[in-house]
Design an enzyme around this catalytic site. Structure first.
Site, PDB file in Angstrom:
ATOM      1  N   ALA A  76       0.856  -1.522   0.391  1.00 32.24           N
ATOM      2  CA  ALA A  76      -0.184  -0.224  -0.344  1.00 32.24           C
ATOM      3  C   ALA A  76       1.171   1.117   0.740  1.00 32.24           C
ATOM      4  O   ALA A  76       1.885   1.090  -0.121  1.00 32.24           O
ATOM      5  CB  ALA A  76      -1.073   0.028   1.098  1.00 32.24           C
ATOM      6  N   LYS A  77       0.210   2.262  -0.397  1.00 31.00           N
ATOM      7  CA  LYS A  77       0.752   3.890  -0.488  1.00 31.00           C
ATOM      8  C   LYS A  77       0.462   4.646  -0.719  1.00 31.00           C
ATOM      9  O   LYS A  77      -1.279   4.450  -1.400  1.00 31.00           O
ATOM     10  CB  LYS A  77       1.245   3.515  -1.807  1.00 31.00           C
ATOM     11  CG  LYS A  77       2.989   4.948  -1.618  1.00 31.00           C
ATOM     12  CD  LYS A  77       3.945   3.957  -0.628  1.00 31.00           C
ATOM     13  CE  LYS A  77       5.551   4.892  -0.768  1.00 31.00           C
ATOM     14  NZ  LYS A  77       6.478   4.353  -0.088  1.00 31.00           N
TER      15      LYS A  77
END
Length: 385
Positions: A76-77
């Site tokens: 995720a980011k």
């Protein structure tokens, strides 16, 4: 968003959340790429040029990075559009936290990336009233300030040490050039110095310094502490050169540790290093990697070499609600062990299959993610794309 929809494959992304706040002017995005091996975990960056496509690319890198170090979190980011040095940063960060209150911390936990520091992590957690909403917060708040420990740069040098041995490079006699002299670059330089290496070039966003006889690391660190990126104009006896000079200097080891997409086919032809260890995410494109391979330059992939930060973030994740804090020595030891083992596995696979190290690393990571997806019933056969 149409372009991103066309890029969805069997790996992900699973969820994209675009948020905004009219009062503060906040614009941001969260991309949760793949959670087959665990909840989404990745850094949040703040930059004027943040885009959904950029964050999606980086979220995918996180999927491979977590699988590569064999820790059970998902890729995720997150990103916030804005200048991290401008006034109003705290208001924007608090607005960003509020808009993601449905996802944080159940689906995503904020980490530190470009433009954010440990005090920003504390603000994020404070806004949501949950110390588990962010990792990398200050020591005084019970956090594990892994940026202060320099874990990413430390791990890059450990990866380089393993790769250098494969190429017959003695790090105690090696010349090292580092693009980017922020938290990552400085920590890497210090660890290389521990191994006896000579730092012959560094750069910031404002210029580069090069001395084939070696730069004075203590002076560099002092100048960086006082002047930040402008340190290149306050180093005695040398004039700053254009950014990019550091990529083409004669050296044994090159560390691109600034931004993505800085090495293309043209730049790859100018690199004179024997070993390139990717400190930044996505610093070289596919054409550049092929040219470097043809020139017999060994390239250690980003999601292998720079995974020290996520190893420490994994430790911090486990310590979020604990009254006890892991000590620095144990974190650095774990970073070293994980990074060195992963670098060895990837280079062994590359040698065995005659594949680019990037392809070998991705193959290992994908196999682990695929196995988790099959175990969850998300796949009945291997991912084809």
């Amino acid at each position: 968003m149409t372009d991103l929809l066309s890029q969805i494959d069997d790996w992900g992304p699973e969820k994209v959340v675009v948020v905004s706040d009219a009062r503060s002017g906040m614009k941001g995005v969260l991309v949760i790429d793949n959670t087959a091996r665990g909840m989404g975990k990745g850094g949040t960056r703040m930059s004027p040029g943040v885009s959904v496509a950029e964050i999606a690319r980086l979220a995918r890198v996180m999927t491979w990075k977590w699988a590569g170090v064999d820790m059970f979190y998902g890729g995720a980011k997150a990103g916030i559009v804005g200048d991290p040095a401008a006034a109003g940063k705290e208001e924007i960060l608090r607005a960003f936290a509020r808009k993601l209150s449905n996802e944080v911390p159940r689906e995503y936990v904020l980490g530190l990336d470009m433009g954010l520091n440990e005090y920003d992590a504390a603000i994020f957690a404070d806004e949501l009233g949950d110390r588990g909403a962010a990792v990398g917060s200050p020591h005084e708040l019970g956090g594990v300030p892994y940026d202060q420990l320099g874990v990413t740069g430390y791990g890059i040098a450990e990866s380089a040490h393993v790769a250098a041995q494969r190429r017959g490079i003695d790090l105690s006699k090696a010349a090292v050039s580092i693009q980017g002299f922020g938290a990552v670059g400085k920590a890497a330089a210090q660890r290389f110095a521990h191994y006896g290496s000579t730092i012959v070039a560094i750069s910031t966003s404002l210029g580069a310094l090069h001395d084939p006889n070696g730069l004075d690391l203590d002076e560099l660190l002092q100048a960086a502490a006082e002047w930040g990126d402008d340190a290149v104009h306050h180093y005695r006896g040398l004039s700053a050169q254009p950014v990019g000079t550091e990529l083409a200097v004669e050296c044994d080891v090159l560390i691109p540790a600034a931004r993505q997409d800085v090495i293309d086919a043209t730049t790859a032809g100018k690199i004179r290093a024997t070993l390139v260890v990717e400190g930044a995410n996505l610093p070289a494109d596919q054409a550049a990697l092929k040219i470097l391979a043809e020139r017999k330059v060994l390239v250690v992939p980003d999601f292998v070499a720079n995974a020290g930060g996520i190893v420490a973030a994994g430790v911090a994740m486990e310590a979020r609600y604990s009254p006890f804090r892991p000590d620095a020595e144990s974190i650095l030891t774990l970073v070293s062990n994980r990074i060195r083992a992963n670098t060895t596995d990837v280079l062994d696979e590359s040698d065995k299959t005659d594949a680019l190290p990037h392809d070998a690393a991705r193959k290992i990571a994908q196999a682990r993610v695929r196995a988790a997806m099959v175990a969850r019933g998300q796949l009945t056969k291997g991912v084809q794309r």
